[in-house]
Design a protein around this motif. Structure first.
Motif, PDB file in Angstrom:
ATOM      1  N   MET A 137     -23.066 -41.701   1.552  1.00 19.26           N
ATOM      2  CA  MET A 137     -24.121 -40.835   2.029  1.00 19.26           C
ATOM      3  C   MET A 137     -24.336 -39.709   1.030  1.00 19.26           C
ATOM      4  SD  MET A 137     -24.246 -38.913   5.605  1.00 19.26           S
ATOM      5  CE  MET A 137     -25.084 -37.400   5.748  1.00 19.26           C
ATOM      6  N   GLU A 138     -25.532 -39.573   0.617  1.00 18.08           N
ATOM      7  CA  GLU A 138     -25.855 -38.542  -0.370  1.00 18.08           C
ATOM      8  C   GLU A 138     -26.539 -37.374   0.329  1.00 18.08           C
ATOM      9  OE1 GLU A 138     -28.698 -38.163  -4.196  1.00 18.08           O
ATOM     10  OE2 GLU A 138     -27.646 -40.052  -3.899  1.00 18.08           O
ATOM     11  N   PHE A 139     -26.020 -36.188   0.032  1.00 16.50           N
ATOM     12  CA  PHE A 139     -26.580 -34.997   0.658  1.00 16.50           C
ATOM     13  C   PHE A 139     -27.306 -34.180  -0.396  1.00 16.50           C
ATOM     14  CE2 PHE A 139     -26.189 -30.528   1.945  1.00 16.50           C
ATOM     15  CZ  PHE A 139     -26.869 -30.590   3.152  1.00 16.50           C
ATOM     16  N   ARG A 140     -28.550 -33.912  -0.181  1.00 20.78           N
ATOM     17  CA  ARG A 140     -29.337 -33.092  -1.109  1.00 20.78           C
ATOM     18  C   ARG A 140     -29.786 -31.842  -0.373  1.00 20.78           C
ATOM     19  NH1 ARG A 140     -31.579 -35.815  -5.802  1.00 20.78           N
ATOM     20  NH2 ARG A 140     -30.770 -37.923  -5.761  1.00 20.78           N
ATOM     21  N   TYR A 141     -29.319 -30.717  -0.893  1.00 22.18           N
ATOM     22  CA  TYR A 141     -29.702 -29.443  -0.284  1.00 22.18           C
ATOM     23  C   TYR A 141     -30.932 -28.903  -0.989  1.00 22.18           C
ATOM     24  CZ  TYR A 141     -29.446 -24.797   1.673  1.00 22.18           C
ATOM     25  OH  TYR A 141     -29.745 -23.642   2.331  1.00 22.18           O
ATOM     26  N   ASN A 142     -31.874 -28.438  -0.238  1.00 18.89           N
ATOM     27  CA  ASN A 142     -33.095 -27.862  -0.795  1.00 18.89           C
ATOM     28  C   ASN A 142     -32.883 -26.366  -0.965  1.00 18.89           C
ATOM     29  OD1 ASN A 142     -35.662 -27.452  -1.665  1.00 18.89           O
ATOM     30  ND2 ASN A 142     -36.601 -27.598   0.347  1.00 18.89           N
ATOM     31  N   TRP A 143     -32.566 -25.947  -2.188  1.00 15.67           N
ATOM     32  CA  TRP A 143     -32.315 -24.544  -2.465  1.00 15.67           C
ATOM     33  C   TRP A 143     -33.606 -23.750  -2.349  1.00 15.67           C
ATOM     34  CZ3 TRP A 143     -27.475 -22.926  -2.802  1.00 15.67           C
ATOM     35  CH2 TRP A 143     -26.491 -23.863  -3.088  1.00 15.67           C
ATOM     36  N   ASN A 144     -33.541 -22.620  -1.651  1.00 12.18           N
ATOM     37  CA  ASN A 144     -34.707 -21.774  -1.461  1.00 12.18           C
ATOM     38  C   ASN A 144     -34.548 -20.518  -2.327  1.00 12.18           C
ATOM     39  OD1 ASN A 144     -36.986 -20.535  -0.562  1.00 12.18           O
ATOM     40  ND2 ASN A 144     -36.210 -20.066   1.477  1.00 12.18           N
ATOM     41  N   TRP A 145     -34.833 -20.643  -3.615  1.00 15.18           N
ATOM     42  CA  TRP A 145     -34.668 -19.532  -4.543  1.00 15.18           C
ATOM     43  C   TRP A 145     -35.715 -18.452  -4.331  1.00 15.18           C
ATOM     44  CZ3 TRP A 145     -30.193 -19.282  -6.779  1.00 15.18           C
ATOM     45  CH2 TRP A 145     -29.494 -20.448  -7.043  1.00 15.18           C
ATOM     46  N   ALA A 146     -36.818 -18.785  -3.699  1.00 14.48           N
ATOM     47  CA  ALA A 146     -37.887 -17.804  -3.480  1.00 14.48           C
ATOM     48  C   ALA A 146     -37.446 -16.679  -2.552  1.00 14.48           C
ATOM     49  CB  ALA A 146     -39.118 -18.503  -2.910  1.00 14.48           C
ATOM     50  N   ILE A 147     -36.415 -16.915  -1.763  1.00 11.89           N
ATOM     51  CA  ILE A 147     -35.946 -15.873  -0.853  1.00 11.89           C
ATOM     52  C   ILE A 147     -35.410 -14.659  -1.607  1.00 11.89           C
ATOM     53  CG2 ILE A 147     -33.559 -16.627  -0.570  1.00 11.89           C
ATOM     54  CD1 ILE A 147     -33.942 -16.088   2.451  1.00 11.89           C
ATOM     55  N   LEU A 148     -34.993 -14.855  -2.859  1.00  7.86           N
ATOM     56  CA  LEU A 148     -34.477 -13.748  -3.650  1.00  7.86           C
ATOM     57  C   LEU A 148     -35.562 -12.736  -4.014  1.00  7.86           C
ATOM     58  CD1 LEU A 148     -32.079 -15.646  -6.034  1.00  7.86           C
ATOM     59  CD2 LEU A 148     -31.491 -14.311  -4.009  1.00  7.86           C
ATOM     60  N   PHE A 149     -36.813 -13.135  -3.902  1.00  7.48           N
ATOM     61  CA  PHE A 149     -37.916 -12.240  -4.246  1.00  7.48           C
ATOM     62  C   PHE A 149     -38.586 -11.647  -3.015  1.00  7.48           C
ATOM     63  CE2 PHE A 149     -37.512 -15.275  -7.747  1.00  7.48           C
ATOM     64  CZ  PHE A 149     -37.224 -14.383  -8.766  1.00  7.48           C
ATOM     65  N   THR A 150     -37.943 -11.779  -1.877  1.00 13.03           N
ATOM     66  CA  THR A 150     -38.484 -11.213  -0.644  1.00 13.03           C
ATOM     67  C   THR A 150     -37.669  -9.988  -0.255  1.00 13.03           C
ATOM     68  OG1 THR A 150     -37.087 -12.607   0.737  1.00 13.03           O
ATOM     69  CG2 THR A 150     -39.270 -13.472   0.158  1.00 13.03           C
ATOM     70  N   GLU A 151     -38.164  -9.276   0.761  1.00 14.90           N
ATOM     71  CA  GLU A 151     -37.466  -8.099   1.284  1.00 14.90           C
ATOM     72  C   GLU A 151     -36.216  -8.555   2.007  1.00 14.90           C
ATOM     73  OE1 GLU A 151     -38.399  -4.887   0.943  1.00 14.90           O
ATOM     74  OE2 GLU A 151     -40.135  -5.450  -0.237  1.00 14.90           O
ATOM     75  N   PRO A 152     -35.112  -7.899   1.982  1.00 15.03           N
ATOM     76  CA  PRO A 152     -34.693  -6.781   1.159  1.00 15.03           C
ATOM     77  C   PRO A 152     -33.938  -7.228  -0.084  1.00 15.03           C
ATOM     78  CG  PRO A 152     -33.071  -7.098   2.861  1.00 15.03           C
ATOM     79  CD  PRO A 152     -34.132  -8.163   3.045  1.00 15.03           C
ATOM     80  N   TYR A 153     -33.857  -8.537  -0.304  1.00 15.66           N
ATOM     81  CA  TYR A 153     -32.991  -9.068  -1.355  1.00 15.66           C
ATOM     82  C   TYR A 153     -33.425  -8.646  -2.755  1.00 15.66           C
ATOM     83  CZ  TYR A 153     -31.679 -11.860   2.639  1.00 15.66           C
ATOM     84  OH  TYR A 153     -31.284 -12.245   3.875  1.00 15.66           O
ATOM     85  N   PHE A 154     -34.731  -8.603  -2.999  1.00 15.93           N
ATOM     86  CA  PHE A 154     -35.207  -8.239  -4.329  1.00 15.93           C
ATOM     87  C   PHE A 154     -34.823  -6.802  -4.663  1.00 15.93           C
ATOM     88  CE2 PHE A 154     -38.579  -7.022  -7.384  1.00 15.93           C
ATOM     89  CZ  PHE A 154     -38.244  -7.924  -8.374  1.00 15.93           C
ATOM     90  N   GLU A 155     -34.931  -5.900  -3.677  1.00 17.61           N
ATOM     91  CA  GLU A 155     -34.517  -4.515  -3.921  1.00 17.61           C
ATOM     92  C   GLU A 155     -33.020  -4.415  -4.152  1.00 17.61           C
ATOM     93  OE1 GLU A 155     -36.245  -3.436  -0.425  1.00 17.61           O
ATOM     94  OE2 GLU A 155     -38.234  -3.359  -1.317  1.00 17.61           O
ATOM     95  N   TRP A 156     -32.247  -5.220  -3.466  1.00 13.96           N
ATOM     96  CA  TRP A 156     -30.798  -5.224  -3.675  1.00 13.96           C
ATOM     97  C   TRP A 156     -30.468  -5.690  -5.093  1.00 13.96           C
ATOM     98  CZ3 TRP A 156     -29.043  -8.001   1.437  1.00 13.96           C
ATOM     99  CH2 TRP A 156     -29.224  -7.135   2.507  1.00 13.96           C
ATOM    100  N   ILE A 157     -31.151  -6.720  -5.541  1.00 13.51           N
ATOM    101  CA  ILE A 157     -30.909  -7.236  -6.888  1.00 13.51           C
ATOM    102  C   ILE A 157     -31.296  -6.188  -7.934  1.00 13.51           C
ATOM    103  CG2 ILE A 157     -31.670  -8.955  -8.578  1.00 13.51           C
ATOM    104  CD1 ILE A 157     -31.808 -10.948  -6.248  1.00 13.51           C
ATOM    105  N   LEU A 158     -32.462  -5.557  -7.759  1.00 11.47           N
ATOM    106  CA  LEU A 158     -32.876  -4.513  -8.697  1.00 11.47           C
ATOM    107  C   LEU A 158     -31.916  -3.328  -8.680  1.00 11.47           C
ATOM    108  CD1 LEU A 158     -36.765  -4.363  -8.393  1.00 11.47           C
ATOM    109  CD2 LEU A 158     -35.380  -5.275 -10.248  1.00 11.47           C
TER     110      LEU A 158
END
Length: 75
Positions: free
Chosen positions: A1-22
């Motif tokens: 069984m192969e498991f493929r996770y769909n990474w959601n990298w766009a969440i890093l550019f949303t509130e509040p994560y982008f401000e945390w990264i900056l």
């Protein structure tokens, strides 16, 4: 069984994560610059102190250098 996770990298550019990264990048750069200034200043002072003619100043600066040079051996 192969498991493929769909990474959601766009969440890093949303509130509040982008401000945390900056904020994290900003603090990293500020702390790095402060450490560089402190190390350059202290290193210059100790380096100059090792070249003066006064034996006590030269011995203290040499002891400081030798202490931190030998820390890996102590650990």
């Amino acid at each position: 069984m192969e498991f493929r996770y769909n990474w959601n990298w766009a969440i890093l550019f949303t509130e509040p994560y982008f401000e945390w990264i900056l904020s994290g990048i900003t603090w990293t750069v500020l702390v790095s610059c402060a450490a560089w200034v402190l190390a350059f200043t202290l290193g210059s002072i100790v380096g100059i102190a090792r070249t003066v003619d006064h034996p006590v100043v030269r011995a203290v600066a040499g002891g400081y250098v030798e202490f931190f040079r030998n820390i890996p051996l102590l650990v």
